[in-house]
Write a protein that holds these residues in place. Sequence first.
Motif, PDB file in Angstrom:
ATOM      1  N   GLY A  69     -59.385-129.110  32.154  1.00  0.00           N
ATOM      2  CA  GLY A  69     -60.614-129.823  32.504  1.00  0.00           C
ATOM      3  C   GLY A  69     -60.427-130.723  33.712  1.00  0.00           C
ATOM      4  N   PHE A  70     -59.418-131.575  33.662  1.00  0.00           N
ATOM      5  CA  PHE A  70     -59.157-132.478  34.782  1.00  0.00           C
ATOM      6  C   PHE A  70     -58.772-131.693  36.039  1.00  0.00           C
ATOM      7  N   ALA A  71     -57.895-130.702  35.883  1.00  0.00           N
ATOM      8  CA  ALA A  71     -57.425-129.925  37.034  1.00  0.00           C
ATOM      9  C   ALA A  71     -58.571-129.167  37.696  1.00  0.00           C
ATOM     10  N   TRP A  72     -59.405-128.533  36.904  1.00  0.00           N
ATOM     11  CA  TRP A  72     -60.470-127.716  37.480  1.00  0.00           C
ATOM     12  C   TRP A  72     -61.545-128.557  38.148  1.00  0.00           C
ATOM     13  N   VAL A  73     -61.792-129.757  37.637  1.00  0.00           N
ATOM     14  CA  VAL A  73     -62.702-130.662  38.354  1.00  0.00           C
ATOM     15  C   VAL A  73     -62.092-130.971  39.718  1.00  0.00           C
ATOM     16  N   GLY A  74     -60.802-131.215  39.746  1.00  0.00           N
ATOM     17  CA  GLY A  74     -60.133-131.476  41.016  1.00  0.00           C
ATOM     18  C   GLY A  74     -60.293-130.332  41.998  1.00  0.00           C
ATOM     19  N   HIS A  75     -60.126-129.111  41.507  1.00  0.00           N
ATOM     20  CA  HIS A  75     -60.232-127.952  42.402  1.00  0.00           C
ATOM     21  C   HIS A  75     -61.666-127.673  42.833  1.00  0.00           C
ATOM     22  N   PHE A  76     -62.571-127.581  41.880  1.00  0.00           N
ATOM     23  CA  PHE A  76     -63.932-127.166  42.207  1.00  0.00           C
ATOM     24  C   PHE A  76     -64.739-128.247  42.913  1.00  0.00           C
ATOM     25  N   VAL A  77     -64.489-129.520  42.574  1.00  0.00           N
ATOM     26  CA  VAL A  77     -65.282-130.607  43.150  1.00  0.00           C
ATOM     27  C   VAL A  77     -64.643-131.181  44.407  1.00  0.00           C
ATOM     28  N   PHE A  78     -63.328-131.401  44.377  1.00  0.00           N
ATOM     29  CA  PHE A  78     -62.678-132.100  45.484  1.00  0.00           C
ATOM     30  C   PHE A  78     -61.933-131.174  46.447  1.00  0.00           C
ATOM     31  N   GLU A  79     -61.176-130.234  45.942  1.00  0.00           N
ATOM     32  CA  GLU A  79     -60.443-129.312  46.816  1.00  0.00           C
ATOM     33  C   GLU A  79     -61.356-128.207  47.352  1.00  0.00           C
ATOM     34  N   LYS A  80     -62.337-127.846  46.556  1.00  0.00           N
ATOM     35  CA  LYS A  80     -63.240-126.735  46.881  1.00  0.00           C
ATOM     36  C   LYS A  80     -62.452-125.427  47.053  1.00  0.00           C
ATOM     37  N   ASN A  81     -61.522-125.206  46.127  1.00  0.00           N
ATOM     38  CA  ASN A  81     -60.738-123.973  46.139  1.00  0.00           C
ATOM     39  C   ASN A  81     -60.601-123.438  44.714  1.00  0.00           C
ATOM     40  N   ARG A  82     -60.053-122.278  44.605  1.00  0.00           N
ATOM     41  CA  ARG A  82     -59.882-121.606  43.318  1.00  0.00           C
ATOM     42  C   ARG A  82     -58.526-121.996  42.736  1.00  0.00           C
ATOM     43  N   PRO A  83     -58.471-122.470  41.490  1.00  0.00           N
ATOM     44  CA  PRO A  83     -57.192-122.862  40.906  1.00  0.00           C
ATOM     45  C   PRO A  83     -56.179-121.711  40.922  1.00  0.00           C
ATOM     46  N   ALA A  84     -54.944-122.041  41.255  1.00  0.00           N
ATOM     47  CA  ALA A  84     -53.871-121.045  41.290  1.00  0.00           C
ATOM     48  C   ALA A  84     -53.583-120.491  39.895  1.00  0.00           C
ATOM     49  N   THR A  85     -54.067-121.171  38.869  1.00  0.00           N
ATOM     50  CA  THR A  85     -53.878-120.725  37.485  1.00  0.00           C
ATOM     51  C   THR A  85     -54.385-119.303  37.282  1.00  0.00           C
ATOM     52  N   PHE A  86     -55.431-118.941  37.997  1.00  0.00           N
ATOM     53  CA  PHE A  86     -56.023-117.620  37.811  1.00  0.00           C
ATOM     54  C   PHE A  86     -55.123-116.499  38.331  1.00  0.00           C
ATOM     55  N   THR A  87     -54.304-116.797  39.329  1.00  0.00           N
ATOM     56  CA  THR A  87     -53.431-115.789  39.915  1.00  0.00           C
ATOM     57  C   THR A  87     -51.979-115.961  39.496  1.00  0.00           C
ATOM     58  N   TYR A  88     -51.551-117.199  39.350  1.00  0.00           N
ATOM     59  CA  TYR A  88     -50.155-117.523  39.032  1.00  0.00           C
ATOM     60  C   TYR A  88     -50.109-118.480  37.840  1.00  0.00           C
ATOM     61  N   PRO A  89     -50.438-118.038  36.638  1.00  0.00           N
ATOM     62  CA  PRO A  89     -50.552-118.975  35.516  1.00  0.00           C
ATOM     63  C   PRO A  89     -49.262-119.737  35.197  1.00  0.00           C
TER      64      PRO A  89
END
Length: 110
Positions: A69-89
């Motif tokens: 939850g915290f990480a994805w808010v960081g990516h989608f709201v602030f980084e505006k990128n796709r979390p690496a979790t989806f490709t490199y879990p």
Amino acid sequence: MGQHRVEHAPGEERYRSFADFYPFYLSEHANRTSRRLHVVGTGLVIISLVMGFTVSAWFFLVAPLVGYGFAWVGHFVFEKNRPATFTYPLYSLMGDFRLFFETVAARRRW
């Protein structure tokens, strides 16, 4: 870094080791607020896991929710990128914990 990447599929890079992946991980966490959200989320994951062992197993269910939850808010709201979790879990999870411990140990800027 380039010699340590392997083309896996068209447009997708695969890293041979976590050491090769970590500079990419850091580049995906350039935004200070995003890094802070990752550190807070990882800290809450650690607390949730400890509470899962000591208080109630229900806290094990909370751990991934607060972490992602915290990480994805960081990516989608602030980084505006796709979390690496989806490709490199696995490497991404390892990166989260390394970033957390480097920050707590004051080896990386908060």
